[in-house]
Design a protein around this motif. Structure first.
Motif, PDB file in Angstrom:
ATOM      1  N   UNK A 154       0.827  -1.204   0.000  1.00  0.00           N
ATOM      2  CA  UNK A 154       0.000   0.000   0.000  1.00  0.00           C
ATOM      3  C   UNK A 154       0.864   1.257   0.000  1.00  0.00           C
ATOM      4  N   UNK A 155       1.878   1.217   0.853  1.00  0.00           N
ATOM      5  CA  UNK A 155       2.739   2.405   0.926  1.00  0.00           C
ATOM      6  C   UNK A 155       3.412   2.669  -0.416  1.00  0.00           C
ATOM      7  N   UNK A 156       3.991   1.606  -0.988  1.00  0.00           N
ATOM      8  CA  UNK A 156       4.734   1.836  -2.228  1.00  0.00           C
ATOM      9  C   UNK A 156       3.788   2.254  -3.350  1.00  0.00           C
ATOM     10  N   UNK A 157       2.592   1.631  -3.399  1.00  0.00           N
ATOM     11  CA  UNK A 157       1.654   2.004  -4.469  1.00  0.00           C
ATOM     12  C   UNK A 157       1.239   3.469  -4.324  1.00  0.00           C
ATOM     13  N   UNK A 158       0.897   3.841  -3.090  1.00  0.00           N
ATOM     14  CA  UNK A 158       0.502   5.240  -2.906  1.00  0.00           C
ATOM     15  C   UNK A 158       1.654   6.172  -3.258  1.00  0.00           C
TER      16      UNK A 158
END
Ligand SMILES: [Zn+2]
Length: 99
Positions: A17-21
């Motif tokens: 989630x962090x990397x996608x955001x």
């Protein structure tokens, strides 16, 4: 065992989630910045000759052939006048079709 399964799954989810955001934010920021620059440059380039170019472009597109060109009556390709050959009935054809 339950904790072993849960621990890595949670971490993976969080990381994903962090990397996608992060990627979304970065890509949108980069894209908008690039688009703004391109649009500004394009607008600058088109504004100066814009009015004159539209007329010239229309004339070029309407004309089927330039003065030193002709449209072959056989293959309908636009050829240079030096290749024009009168078939005998007034129709100009190119050297390829004549041979
Ligand atoms: Zn031809």
């Amino acid at each position: 065992m339950a904790t072993d399964y849960d621990a890595p799954r949670k971490n993976e989810d969080e990381v994903n989630e962090d990397s996608i955001e992060e990627l979304k934010n970065r890509s949108t920021n980069r894209q908008s910045a690039v688009v703004d620059e391109d649009e500004a440059e394009a607008a600058e380039g088109f504004e100066l000759p814009g009015a004159d170019l539209s007329d010239e472009e229309l004339q070029v597109r309407v004309l089927p052939a330039q003065n030193d060109e002709f449209t072959c009556g056989e293959c309908f390709l636009v050829r240079h006048r030096s290749q024009a050959i009168d078939r005998g009935d007034g129709t100009l054809i190119c050297a390829d079709c004549e041979g």
